[in-house]
Scaffold this active site. Structure first.
Site: not given
Length: 350
Positions: A137, A294, A205, A323-324
């Site tokens: 990222s 992702d 968040r 994505h994580d």
């Protein structure tokens, strides 16, 4: 700071791309392993948006026995980025010229500033060679810029990003920042420490967590189930509330704003030329890793990047975590990166 993290006072002032001068720049860092006599057995780890220098805490699977970060062979370094709230110079650092924290007077910074800041640290530590630089990222953006900007780098592994921040990614970051700005405690960035825009940062968040995961992951985890003991709260809502508060407890809104702005500056062609020219001139081996699920940085971006690079290679993580996944699928990462390093590394005496 985290255990083992040190702070270093850079010996020279640091000037950003915009021309702002930090007279007393500080960088937080952590190291593992031993530097060899040639000072060139280095692996540099670059962290993501809310990360820090303690890479063994958020990249643990790469440090495990059999992982790619073999500290018997390599000297592993991870630094905290300029603008962060984890020990390096950032918005809450005291400006020696005023005696007050920078807060919203902190300058806009770029990914290239973040890389040059680390380069200055590496120069002052007399690091003469970097076996590979790796990051996901925002860390991947740094790794890619290192492959362009630093002749010491012999290979790079950028994960889950592309050649530039797209309108999709900028838009998601903008929405998150607007949530912070809408919090009455934002106060144009001049809030008091401990009395910041916690609700805005929490909401930002929550938006980010949705973009970091994917629909299938949410369905598998939560479905339409209600939180135990509640008849008006879905499990997914409870999860997002928890993730928002968790970040509020460990992070800062100013840092969030400045670093997401920095991510939006990511564009390797900016003021350099065409993508094909700039990336085509990178002749070191670069392993670009994508994640099939992702949503934030789709794999077409990593495939394009690998094709544009002069010596680019593409591999893909298969995961339901979105994505994580680069912070979760450590077995896959090790299995993908280890053959790459074995193929291209130069052996150095420790």
């Amino acid at each position: 700071m985290n255990e083992g993290v040190k702070q270093y006072q850079l010996q020279q002032e640091f000037v950003t791309e915009s021309g702002f001068t930090f007279p007393d720049p500080v960088i937080a860092y952590k190291t593992w392993g031993k530097l060899n006599k040639a000072r060139d057995n280095v692996i540099l780890i670059c962290h993501a948006l809310t990360g820090n220098a303690a890479a063994d805490e958020w990249f643990p699977g790469l440090f495990q026995p059999g992982g790619i970060l073999d500290t018997d062979r390599y000297y592993v370094i991870c630094t905290n980025v300029l603008g962060s709230c984890y020990g390096s110079t950032g918005p809450w650092t005291t400006d020696p010229r005023t005696g007050n924290p920078y807060r919203a007077d902190f300058p806009d910074i770029t990914i290239r500033d973040i890389v040059r800041y680390q380069q200055q640290f590496l120069d002052e530590f007399d690091i003469r060679g970097i076996e590979t630089v790796i990051g996901g990222s925002m860390g991947g953006m740094q790794a890619l810029e290192f492959s362009i900007m630093d002749e010491r780098v012999r290979s790079a592994v950028p994960i889950a990003m592309g050649k530039a921040h797209t309108s999709w990614q900028i838009g998601i970051s903008h929405a998150q920042r607007q949530a912070i700005f809408a919090d009455p405690n934002w106060n144009d960035g001049y809030y008091e420490k401990g009395d910041g825009p916690s609700e805005g940062l929490s909401a930002a968040r929550m938006m980010a967590m949705i973009s970091y995961r994917c629909q299938q992951d949410f369905e598998n985890k939560f479905g339409r189930d209600l939180q135990e003991g509640h008849d008006d709260l879905f499990q997914v809502e409870s999860y997002l509330n928890y993730q928002g508060q968790k970040l509020v407890n460990r992070f800062d809104a100013l840092t969030y704003v400045y670093l997401t702005w920095a991510m939006d500056t990511h564009d390797v062609a900016r003021n350099r030329g065409s993508y094909s020219e700039i990336l085509g001139e990178v002749d070191i081996p670069v392993l670009v890793i994508g994640i099939n699920s992702d949503l934030l940085y789709p794999v077409n971006e990593q495939k394009e990047l690998a094709q544009l690079l002069g010596n680019g290679h593409y591999e893909e993580i298969t995961s339901e975590y979105g994505h994580d996944a680069f912070l979760i699928e450590f077995d896959q990462l090790n299995n993908i990166i280890k053959p790459f390093l074995s193929t291209y590394k130069t052996h150095h005496a420790v």
